[in-house]
Design a protein around this motif. Sequence first.
Motif, PDB file in Angstrom:
ATOM      1  N   THR A 293       0.870  -1.216   0.190  1.00 46.34           N
ATOM      2  CA  THR A 293      -0.071  -0.006   0.111  1.00 46.34           C
ATOM      3  C   THR A 293       0.943   1.250  -0.042  1.00 46.34           C
ATOM      4  OG1 THR A 293      -0.061   0.022   2.299  1.00 46.34           O
ATOM      5  CG2 THR A 293      -1.857  -1.145   1.110  1.00 46.34           C
ATOM      6  N   ASP A 294       2.123   1.222  -0.604  1.00 44.43           N
ATOM      7  CA  ASP A 294       2.933   2.226  -0.350  1.00 44.43           C
ATOM      8  C   ASP A 294       2.690   3.500  -1.064  1.00 44.43           C
ATOM      9  OD1 ASP A 294       5.016   0.534   1.142  1.00 44.43           O
ATOM     10  OD2 ASP A 294       6.045   0.000  -0.466  1.00 44.43           O
ATOM     11  N   ALA A 295       2.002   3.184  -2.330  1.00 37.69           N
ATOM     12  CA  ALA A 295       1.554   4.433  -3.108  1.00 37.69           C
ATOM     13  C   ALA A 295       0.308   5.309  -2.409  1.00 37.69           C
ATOM     14  CB  ALA A 295       0.859   3.809  -4.364  1.00 37.69           C
ATOM     15  N   HIS A 296      -0.292   4.360  -1.567  1.00 32.83           N
ATOM     16  CA  HIS A 296      -1.603   4.950  -0.653  1.00 32.83           C
ATOM     17  C   HIS A 296      -1.361   5.446   0.628  1.00 32.83           C
ATOM     18  CE1 HIS A 296      -4.425   3.919  -4.165  1.00 32.83           C
ATOM     19  NE2 HIS A 296      -3.738   2.840  -4.208  1.00 32.83           N
ATOM     20  N   ALA A 297      -0.222   5.059   1.017  1.00 32.65           N
ATOM     21  CA  ALA A 297       0.162   5.234   2.440  1.00 32.65           C
ATOM     22  C   ALA A 297       0.097   6.475   2.901  1.00 32.65           C
ATOM     23  CB  ALA A 297       1.330   4.455   2.952  1.00 32.65           C
TER      24      ALA A 297
ATOM     25  N   SER B 279      -3.608   8.288   1.770  1.00 34.15           N
ATOM     26  CA  SER B 279      -5.048   7.510   2.284  1.00 34.15           C
ATOM     27  C   SER B 279      -4.891   6.828   3.551  1.00 34.15           C
ATOM     28  CB  SER B 279      -5.275   6.530   1.002  1.00 34.15           C
ATOM     29  OG  SER B 279      -6.371   5.752   1.544  1.00 34.15           O
ATOM     30  N   PRO B 280      -6.084   6.835   4.473  1.00 37.73           N
ATOM     31  CA  PRO B 280      -6.055   6.420   5.633  1.00 37.73           C
ATOM     32  C   PRO B 280      -6.439   4.850   5.526  1.00 37.73           C
ATOM     33  CG  PRO B 280      -8.271   7.142   5.321  1.00 37.73           C
ATOM     34  CD  PRO B 280      -7.259   7.553   4.054  1.00 37.73           C
ATOM     35  N   HIS B 281      -6.152   4.163   4.358  1.00 34.39           N
ATOM     36  CA  HIS B 281      -6.510   2.561   3.976  1.00 34.39           C
ATOM     37  C   HIS B 281      -5.043   2.058   4.120  1.00 34.39           C
ATOM     38  CE1 HIS B 281     -10.820   3.382   2.913  1.00 34.39           C
ATOM     39  NE2 HIS B 281     -10.104   4.695   2.459  1.00 34.39           N
ATOM     40  N   SER B 282      -5.113   0.856   5.095  1.00 33.46           N
ATOM     41  CA  SER B 282      -4.332  -0.186   4.961  1.00 33.46           C
ATOM     42  C   SER B 282      -4.820  -1.262   4.859  1.00 33.46           C
ATOM     43  CB  SER B 282      -3.357   0.302   6.413  1.00 33.46           C
ATOM     44  OG  SER B 282      -2.250  -0.569   6.375  1.00 33.46           O
ATOM     45  N   VAL B 283      -4.229  -1.989   3.920  1.00 31.93           N
ATOM     46  CA  VAL B 283      -5.033  -3.529   3.494  1.00 31.93           C
ATOM     47  C   VAL B 283      -3.930  -4.462   3.755  1.00 31.93           C
ATOM     48  CG1 VAL B 283      -6.106  -4.892   1.779  1.00 31.93           C
ATOM     49  CG2 VAL B 283      -6.344  -2.455   1.681  1.00 31.93           C
TER      50      VAL B 283
ATOM     51  N   ALA C 169      -9.082 -10.362   2.437  1.00 29.68           N
ATOM     52  CA  ALA C 169      -8.455  -8.838   2.414  1.00 29.68           C
ATOM     53  C   ALA C 169      -9.173  -8.216   3.698  1.00 29.68           C
ATOM     54  CB  ALA C 169      -8.353  -8.119   1.243  1.00 29.68           C
ATOM     55  N   ARG C 170      -8.660  -7.286   4.415  1.00 24.38           N
ATOM     56  CA  ARG C 170      -9.122  -6.394   5.293  1.00 24.38           C
ATOM     57  C   ARG C 170      -8.453  -5.308   5.191  1.00 24.38           C
ATOM     58  NH1 ARG C 170     -10.195 -10.133  10.855  1.00 24.38           N
ATOM     59  NH2 ARG C 170     -11.677 -11.341   9.723  1.00 24.38           N
TER      60      ARG C 170
ATOM     61  N   ALA D  68      -7.949  -6.295  -2.638  1.00 23.31           N
ATOM     62  CA  ALA D  68      -7.585  -5.521  -1.862  1.00 23.31           C
ATOM     63  C   ALA D  68      -7.193  -4.251  -2.857  1.00 23.31           C
ATOM     64  CB  ALA D  68      -6.274  -5.850  -1.172  1.00 23.31           C
ATOM     65  N   GLU D  69      -6.529  -4.494  -3.913  1.00 25.01           N
ATOM     66  CA  GLU D  69      -6.063  -3.558  -4.907  1.00 25.01           C
ATOM     67  C   GLU D  69      -7.206  -2.757  -5.330  1.00 25.01           C
ATOM     68  OE1 GLU D  69      -3.895  -5.530  -7.680  1.00 25.01           O
ATOM     69  OE2 GLU D  69      -2.097  -5.928  -6.165  1.00 25.01           O
ATOM     70  N   GLN D  70      -8.523  -3.431  -5.700  1.00 21.11           N
ATOM     71  CA  GLN D  70      -9.693  -2.800  -6.182  1.00 21.11           C
ATOM     72  C   GLN D  70     -10.285  -1.823  -4.874  1.00 21.11           C
ATOM     73  OE1 GLN D  70     -12.117  -6.009  -7.470  1.00 21.11           O
ATOM     74  NE2 GLN D  70     -11.169  -6.018  -9.513  1.00 21.11           N
ATOM     75  N   HIS D  71     -10.207  -2.348  -3.761  1.00 18.22           N
ATOM     76  CA  HIS D  71     -10.604  -1.588  -2.952  1.00 18.22           C
ATOM     77  C   HIS D  71      -9.775  -0.204  -2.572  1.00 18.22           C
ATOM     78  CE1 HIS D  71     -12.004  -0.103   1.029  1.00 18.22           C
ATOM     79  NE2 HIS D  71     -10.772  -0.099   1.510  1.00 18.22           N
ATOM     80  N   LEU D  72      -8.553  -0.396  -2.526  1.00 20.56           N
ATOM     81  CA  LEU D  72      -7.763   0.735  -2.614  1.00 20.56           C
ATOM     82  C   LEU D  72      -7.902   1.750  -4.030  1.00 20.56           C
ATOM     83  CD1 LEU D  72      -4.443  -0.830  -1.541  1.00 20.56           C
ATOM     84  CD2 LEU D  72      -5.900   0.634  -0.219  1.00 20.56           C
ATOM     85  N   SER D  73      -8.092   1.331  -5.029  1.00 21.28           N
ATOM     86  CA  SER D  73      -8.282   2.089  -6.235  1.00 21.28           C
ATOM     87  C   SER D  73      -9.968   2.701  -6.120  1.00 21.28           C
ATOM     88  CB  SER D  73      -8.208   1.476  -7.400  1.00 21.28           C
ATOM     89  OG  SER D  73      -9.246   0.484  -7.521  1.00 21.28           O
ATOM     90  N   THR D  74     -10.687   2.117  -5.573  1.00 22.07           N
ATOM     91  CA  THR D  74     -12.075   2.729  -5.601  1.00 22.07           C
ATOM     92  C   THR D  74     -12.372   3.643  -4.201  1.00 22.07           C
ATOM     93  OG1 THR D  74     -12.950   0.827  -4.478  1.00 22.07           O
ATOM     94  CG2 THR D  74     -13.259   1.111  -6.886  1.00 22.07           C
ATOM     95  N   SER D  75     -11.493   3.574  -3.385  1.00 18.49           N
ATOM     96  CA  SER D  75     -11.728   3.980  -2.100  1.00 18.49           C
ATOM     97  C   SER D  75     -11.365   5.553  -2.269  1.00 18.49           C
ATOM     98  CB  SER D  75     -11.007   3.612  -0.629  1.00 18.49           C
ATOM     99  OG  SER D  75      -9.458   3.431  -1.114  1.00 18.49           O
ATOM    100  N   ASP D  76     -10.447   5.796  -3.074  1.00 19.16           N
ATOM    101  CA  ASP D  76     -10.084   7.341  -3.309  1.00 19.16           C
ATOM    102  C   ASP D  76     -11.168   7.941  -4.101  1.00 19.16           C
ATOM    103  OD1 ASP D  76      -7.614   7.026  -2.111  1.00 19.16           O
ATOM    104  OD2 ASP D  76      -6.708   6.568  -3.938  1.00 19.16           O
TER     105      ASP D  76
END
Length: 70
Positions: A11-15, A18-22, A33-34, A54-62
């Motif tokens: 999750t380095d790109a989102h760390a 974003s408040p998301h850590s998967v 995935a959580r 998990a990757e889909q969640h990170l991409s849509t969470s933004d």
Amino acid sequence: MSPPQTGTTSTDAHAASSPHSVTTIERGSFCLARCTCGWRGPARRSRDRARTDAEQHLSTSDEAPVSRNP
């Protein structure tokens, strides 16, 4: 019975932005995935598919508000 094993999904790109850590968690022959936001992916037999969830969640969470699975 052994305890669930936990792995991390990159999750380095989102760390920083974003408040998301998967993480991925293994329970028996299943992997899921959580996220720290409360999101949970479905249990999968494929670790690769759980990582994709998990990757889909990170991409849509933004893009949209976070929805939580029951």
